[in-house]
Design an enzyme around this catalytic site. Sequence first.
Site, PDB file in Angstrom:
ATOM      1  N   THR A  86      -0.247   7.495  13.427  1.00 39.63           N
ATOM      2  CA  THR A  86       0.345   7.396  14.693  1.00 39.63           C
ATOM      3  C   THR A  86      -0.730   7.599  15.804  1.00 39.63           C
ATOM      4  OG1 THR A  86       0.310  10.135  14.876  1.00 39.63           O
ATOM      5  CG2 THR A  86       2.346   8.928  13.937  1.00 39.63           C
ATOM      6  N   SER A 125       1.651  12.046   8.793  1.00 38.68           N
ATOM      7  CA  SER A 125       0.485  12.165   9.329  1.00 38.68           C
ATOM      8  C   SER A 125      -0.511  13.249   8.592  1.00 38.68           C
ATOM      9  CB  SER A 125       0.668  12.875  10.902  1.00 38.68           C
ATOM     10  OG  SER A 125       1.283  11.926  11.711  1.00 38.68           O
ATOM     11  N   PHE A 131       0.718  -1.107  -0.146  1.00 38.03           N
ATOM     12  CA  PHE A 131       0.040   0.016  -0.031  1.00 38.03           C
ATOM     13  C   PHE A 131       1.252   1.193  -0.134  1.00 38.03           C
ATOM     14  CE2 PHE A 131      -2.326   3.069   2.680  1.00 38.03           C
ATOM     15  CZ  PHE A 131      -3.670   3.020   2.001  1.00 38.03           C
ATOM     16  N   ARG A 167      -6.525  -1.084  10.704  1.00 38.14           N
ATOM     17  CA  ARG A 167      -5.864  -0.719  11.731  1.00 38.14           C
ATOM     18  C   ARG A 167      -6.122  -1.909  12.932  1.00 38.14           C
ATOM     19  NH1 ARG A 167      -8.980   4.130  11.482  1.00 38.14           N
ATOM     20  NH2 ARG A 167      -7.605   5.295  10.072  1.00 38.14           N
ATOM     21  N   ILE A 217       7.458   2.182   2.275  1.00 33.18           N
ATOM     22  CA  ILE A 217       6.413   1.193   1.985  1.00 33.18           C
ATOM     23  C   ILE A 217       6.874  -0.182   2.389  1.00 33.18           C
ATOM     24  CG2 ILE A 217       5.216   0.496  -0.081  1.00 33.18           C
ATOM     25  CD1 ILE A 217       4.737   3.424   0.822  1.00 33.18           C
ATOM     26  N   GLU A 232       0.415   3.034  10.130  1.00 34.87           N
ATOM     27  CA  GLU A 232      -0.922   3.029   9.881  1.00 34.87           C
ATOM     28  C   GLU A 232      -1.515   4.173  10.608  1.00 34.87           C
ATOM     29  OE1 GLU A 232      -3.129  -0.106   8.831  1.00 34.87           O
ATOM     30  OE2 GLU A 232      -1.314  -1.330   8.175  1.00 34.87           O
TER      31      GLU A 232
END
Lengths: 264, 385, 395
Positions: free
Chosen positions: B365, B131, B122, B242, B156, B363
């Site tokens: 912070t 962020s 991804f 997540r 990545i 993914e």
Amino acid sequence: MNIVVCVKQVPATTEVKMNKETNTIIREGIEAIINPFDTYAIEEGVRIKEQGGGKVTVISMGIPKVADLLRETIALGADEAVLLSDKAFAGADTLATAYTLSLGIKKMGPVDLIICGKQATDGDTAQVGPSLAAKLGIPHTTYVRKIEEIREGTIRCQRLTEDGYEVIEMPLPAVITVVKEINEPRIPSFKGLMKAKKAEIPVWTADEIAADESLIGLKGSPTWVVSTFVPQHNVNSEMIEGKPEEQAKILVDKLLSLQLPLSK
Amino acid sequence: MDYFFTEEQSMIKELAARIADEKIAPVALEYDEKGTFPHDIVTVLAQSDLCGVYIPEEYGGLGGGILEMAIVVEELSRACGGIALAFAATGLGSFPILLFGNEEQKKKYLPDIASGQKLAAFGLTEANAGSDAAGIQTTATLDGDDYVLNGTKQWITNGGEADTYTVMVCTDRSRGPLGFTALIVEKGMPGFSFGKKENKMGIRASVTTELVFENCRVPKENILGREGMGFAVAMKTLDRTRPGVAAQAVGIAQGAFDYAIKYSRERVQFGQAISSFQIIQHMLADMAIQIEAARALVYQTCRHIDSGAKNISKESAMCKVFASDMAMKVTTDAVQVLGGSGYMKEYPVEKMMRDAKITQIYEGTNQIQRNIIALELIKESKKKQ
Amino acid sequence: MASIKITDQCTGCKLCLKSCPFGAIVVEDKKARILDTCTLCGACVSSCKFEAIDFTKEESQAADLSAYHGVWVFAEQKDGKVANVAFELLGEGTRLAAKLDTKVSAVLLGEGMESASKELITHGADTVYVVDDPKLRQYNDESYADIFVQVVKAYKPEIILIGATTYGRSLAPRVASVLNTGLTADCTGLEIDTQKRELLQTRPAFGGNLMATIICPNHRPQMASVRPKVMKALEPDETRQGEIIVPDVNIPTDTVTKVLEVVNSLTEKVNLAEADIIVAAGRGIGKPENLRYVEELADVLGAAVGASRAVVDAGWIEYSHQVGQTGKTVGPKIYIACGISGAVQHLAGMSSSDIIIAINKNPDAPIFKLANIGLVGDLVEILPALTKEFKQRIG
């Protein structure tokens, strides 16, 4: 290639725990597994099939519950599994076991290669493979660490010896027993596990393999266990302390005083 | 604790646990030390069918959801959080296709991912878009039937090892985040190359690289959804993945705890096993409490998402924050239980502590997650009035 | 058919539970019940004070056992050199033969066996049965088993002892299977029941955690294999006299098993199974480069290098060095375990060593419980110090 793999159910651990009060072996909670050496035999059978085609049938002699373990072998790539189970088989030593397995294998029809693990972890005898070959009247090679080639009805393999290895060629059908070095067994696939769950494991009794009842089970076993006991390891451990040089000196002093064969 | 798994979920857990214990655990420290990619373990995963747990059966998967994915990530992470990432990051790279791909794209890309033949990745983060994901500078301009990509993606996971990349690019700078578009880029497309491999603190068995696009031509049918949907693709994907990071954190913490409690029973000081000291017992109890609480939250969040719930951002962020903060604390305590040995590389817990740290960072912070949670809470509160 | 039943005399006292090595008896409602896991070993029968265990072991028609006499030893040889284990078995065979008031003989197959035959006599053989033929130069399971069976059938020994080597463990079960007789593997103790002329064979099971004594009451010969280093050879005595018999056997010409090549691997300088001293490396050596400290110590001592499974699995050393349940079983005079924690699987392969010396950084390592001598410390420091010390003192 019709490949038969012989497997045995063994306790997951060889560690015998004693109940100190009653002086009995604690068996509860010890899981039954496929003899670890037999997993290399299964893997080798499946690899031969994957490379050259054919069919892998797993066979075991044991109590009805062994069918669950045989189902696991389907997940590992075996096509079929057969259980030889009958009260009349109980108490079999290696000779009676080999005879019983030989009848089960004969019932399957023509077989090209029979693979066994080098020994089982509970008995450690390493006898069933060669004994089975004799019962079937076919050649065998033990401690096979590599199959070099299977071609035109012969197998060429490497047998591990004390000093190295030997290259041995035999015509098929033949029995080989394999050592751990031969491969790394796979972990089953999810789809294999699903297939295994549904697999039917045929159970063949003494009648179904037309066994001579004087040659099976306890009656067919020349050897009898008359007693068992747990060996006591009474070790007087002595710790050597100090700096490495001091430890080395004390140890060498001690060993030399014991008159052990230390020089070349 | 019984989490009321289905029979299939229990089988998935057992199978993943076997791979972790038999195949990953023995090599985890070596891969960490060398920082190389675990191709042999990826092969084992491929053979196990587990690569496709979250992919529908019609595309060759096992038809599970986020919960199944989390179960696998947790079990693998128990043995090595870095190696588990080859699987988890493929999930991250695949979800844009699962969620927004058309039938042809799904048929083309998902079966190879499900079978483990190909890994995915991804591509969102850039040097100036961390962020602040809206800072994406990689551009794509339509030229005939192709988009032409220029720019560099950074950090990545699975970069270079994956075959299929879902990449967020800017197709219309004037529209800000609404000018972002998601594209599927295949390894080997002209103008697509990989930059330097990062040397990381933890998850060292996972490979992290730059994706470099220099006039890289990507057929326009590789667009996911429509132009301008990129930001939504990314956010909806991350909402679903997540819990995977959270599961990774739970697994790492569990691995550290398992080692610490075993060590405490063997290590003798003052004439007795240190597990007989109340201070150690309380540390162990606290570690276990936190792990179990995080696990319960992760599984429940996964079930919430798998049920088809619409609003999942807050829940998904909560479980990621809670589990990753927990993992950092538990792994740090595990090192403490081992004392000096815990600080040594011969013992696995210092690695677990290093591995745990990333779960608080990537993914999104934990600070950004708290923003998401707080904004959602305020929005909900407003609605009630 | 053999059967086992609990009769009404049972009081549910649970005494039999203790006697069952297989955990196959349960007591329910104050009565014992035999489970399916029963192997009909009969160990429980004598434990019952109430004679409530009805065990029938239908004796197979007792063959004429009286026709079998003498104790035999299979004399394994390689390139004309008799394996030490054969001498050890002759020593044990001599002891057993004395109790039975019979003779001890060796069976020797090979090519150019003249001096080997004499050597067997100096080590105690009263008779040596020699089959000397170019076709038998190299050990071959098929032809060796075929000839061995012919000799047994012709001369009828009551006991056959075979070394539990690679060849012995392959030959013995094949021969026993053809003869339809009993074979007990890896015996660690042999005794004679002089009244019944039965061989009491004691062997380890479950990785050495349980010992079992086994008999072969109704079949002859009684066959047992014994690992190298378990029995004691007699001091060779040149004055000993013995007879050499050349049996009339049919040497198979159409053997289908072919040994194409014999490769002696170079990495293993000393045969582990025959070694007097073994220096073994475990995971605690830290990295493959540190293996050299183990090898250097082994070199000074003329010892073989062993390894734990962890070291082999990590690919630091070849599988042929592995000691333990999945590797080799060894019984040297001295076993030096370097950085081996002492997993039960490893102990199964070396616990019969005379002296076990453990060197480990972790003072809580289980190996120290089994070791006669323990050294806690860093291998990288202790091993070179030991090598140096040995060099100075015995070099």
